[in-house]
Design an enzyme around this catalytic site. Structure first.
Site, PDB file in Angstrom:
ATOM      1  N   LYS A  80       7.890  -4.150  -6.363  1.00  0.00           N
ATOM      2  CA  LYS A  80       7.271  -5.341  -6.946  1.00  0.00           C
ATOM      3  C   LYS A  80       7.746  -5.492  -8.385  1.00  0.00           C
ATOM      4  O   LYS A  80       7.740  -4.527  -9.156  1.00  0.00           O
ATOM      5  CB  LYS A  80       5.741  -5.225  -6.913  1.00  0.00           C
ATOM      6  CG  LYS A  80       5.013  -6.479  -7.404  1.00  0.00           C
ATOM      7  CD  LYS A  80       3.513  -6.365  -7.147  1.00  0.00           C
ATOM      8  CE  LYS A  80       2.792  -7.658  -7.494  1.00  0.00           C
ATOM      9  NZ  LYS A  80       1.354  -7.594  -7.161  1.00  0.00           N
ATOM     10  N   ASP A  98       7.833  -5.720 -15.705  1.00  0.00           N
ATOM     11  CA  ASP A  98       7.213  -4.536 -15.108  1.00  0.00           C
ATOM     12  C   ASP A  98       7.761  -4.381 -13.695  1.00  0.00           C
ATOM     13  O   ASP A  98       7.810  -5.359 -12.937  1.00  0.00           O
ATOM     14  CB  ASP A  98       5.692  -4.685 -15.029  1.00  0.00           C
ATOM     15  CG  ASP A  98       5.031  -4.640 -16.398  1.00  0.00           C
ATOM     16  OD1 ASP A  98       5.606  -4.017 -17.301  1.00  0.00           O
ATOM     17  OD2 ASP A  98       3.937  -5.229 -16.549  1.00  0.00           O
ATOM     18  N   TYR A 136      -0.875 -13.245 -22.733  1.00  0.00           N
ATOM     19  CA  TYR A 136       0.437 -13.647 -22.222  1.00  0.00           C
ATOM     20  C   TYR A 136       0.278 -14.172 -20.803  1.00  0.00           C
ATOM     21  O   TYR A 136      -0.784 -14.031 -20.179  1.00  0.00           O
ATOM     22  CB  TYR A 136       1.434 -12.487 -22.250  1.00  0.00           C
ATOM     23  CG  TYR A 136       0.993 -11.238 -21.506  1.00  0.00           C
ATOM     24  CD1 TYR A 136       1.194 -11.098 -20.133  1.00  0.00           C
ATOM     25  CD2 TYR A 136       0.383 -10.187 -22.192  1.00  0.00           C
ATOM     26  CE1 TYR A 136       0.791  -9.952 -19.463  1.00  0.00           C
ATOM     27  CE2 TYR A 136      -0.024  -9.041 -21.535  1.00  0.00           C
ATOM     28  CZ  TYR A 136       0.186  -8.928 -20.171  1.00  0.00           C
ATOM     29  OH  TYR A 136      -0.223  -7.795 -19.511  1.00  0.00           O
ATOM     30  N   LYS A 137       1.342 -14.756 -20.316  1.00  0.00           N
ATOM     31  CA  LYS A 137       1.400 -15.181 -18.917  1.00  0.00           C
ATOM     32  C   LYS A 137       2.526 -14.422 -18.234  1.00  0.00           C
ATOM     33  O   LYS A 137       3.582 -14.203 -18.833  1.00  0.00           O
ATOM     34  CB  LYS A 137       1.628 -16.693 -18.811  1.00  0.00           C
ATOM     35  CG  LYS A 137       0.440 -17.516 -19.284  1.00  0.00           C
ATOM     36  CD  LYS A 137       0.716 -19.013 -19.210  1.00  0.00           C
ATOM     37  CE  LYS A 137      -0.475 -19.799 -19.753  1.00  0.00           C
ATOM     38  NZ  LYS A 137      -0.196 -21.264 -19.767  1.00  0.00           N
ATOM     39  N   GLU A 138       2.290 -14.021 -16.996  1.00  0.00           N
ATOM     40  CA  GLU A 138       3.312 -13.297 -16.249  1.00  0.00           C
ATOM     41  C   GLU A 138       3.450 -13.872 -14.850  1.00  0.00           C
ATOM     42  O   GLU A 138       2.538 -14.520 -14.338  1.00  0.00           O
ATOM     43  CB  GLU A 138       2.999 -11.802 -16.189  1.00  0.00           C
ATOM     44  CG  GLU A 138       1.722 -11.449 -15.459  1.00  0.00           C
ATOM     45  CD  GLU A 138       1.469  -9.946 -15.428  1.00  0.00           C
ATOM     46  OE1 GLU A 138       1.979  -9.234 -16.315  1.00  0.00           O
ATOM     47  OE2 GLU A 138       0.769  -9.484 -14.490  1.00  0.00           O
TER      48      GLU A 138
END
Length: 231
Positions: A121, A140, A107-109
């Protein structure tokens, strides 16, 4: 003229307008139904650490944390963890791939919030991963709370929205385990660095004894100096 002038144009206009209103109401109802069919979940893991909040936050907020996680703290966990956009601050995008068998595999975050004042954060998934498995949103959140000047709590949360029909399946897949591992290795890393003297690791149980010995040595040396005894 009475035969030529009729209400047909007004009837047609009324029908068009009424159909338009009905369609709009139907569209709004579908939107409400779609929103109601989404399930929002939040799960959390707390870890108390015997060190300052600032020392823990300095690692979580570090621009170099992708490399630190990949090469130092969690070696072998990632098949790939690359920064494809940004410099480690807000807006940074990571491309993450795990070894075969992991779920999700890739995945990309994106880092969307790094608040130094609140020690907060937030990172959202923007492509692949759980978004391809029924989730419409996944984030997250790391929040570091100061407990005392020398202790803190790492609050690691996952917030996600999922289509109702996939809620049960995703509840079994999405856990705080990855964030737990991160919190534990980061806290261990900070504690190990803090407890090094001349390159040697000092175990936590020895801190008090070491400090006591140091105080005794200083007292003895001070007494000898006052008494004129050559050191």
């Amino acid at each position: 003229m009475s035969k030529l002038i009729t209400t047909e144009p007004l009837k047609s206009m009324a029908e068009v307008i009424s159909n338009y209103v009905i369609q709009r109401e139907s569209f709004s109802a579908r939107n409400i139904l779609n929103k109601n069919s989404l399930v929002k979940k939040e799960i959390r893991y707390d870890l108390e650490v015997p060190t300052s909040a600032d020392s823990i936050w300095s690692v979580y907020s570090c621009p170099d944390i992708p490399r630190l996680l990949r090469d130092v703290l969690l070696p072998g966990v990632f098949q790939k963890l690359d920064v494809i956009e940004g410099n480690g601050g807000v807006g940074t995008v990571l491309d993450i791939v795990f070894p075969p068998g992991a779920v999700p595999r890739s995945y990309k975050e994106k880092f969307v919030n790094i608040n130094h004042e609140k020690r907060l954060k937030e990172v959202i998934m923007i492509e692949g991963g759980y978004l391809d498995m029924g989730c419409t949103f996944y984030m997250d959140r790391i929040h570091i709370f100061e407990k005392t000047p020398n202790s803190c709590v790492i609050e690691s949360s996952i917030i996600y929205e999922v289509k109702e029909e996939y809620a049960g399946k995703m509840a079994k897949l999405i856990t705080t385990e990855p964030l737990e591992s991160m919190a534990e290795v980061i806290s261990g890393y900070v504690l190990k660095k803090r407890l090094q003297v001349f390159g040697f690791e000092i175990k936590p149980k020895l801190r008090f004894n070491l400090l006591l010995c140091l105080i005794i040595c200083l007292v003895i040396a001070g007494g000898m100096f006052v008494a004129g005894v050559p050191l």
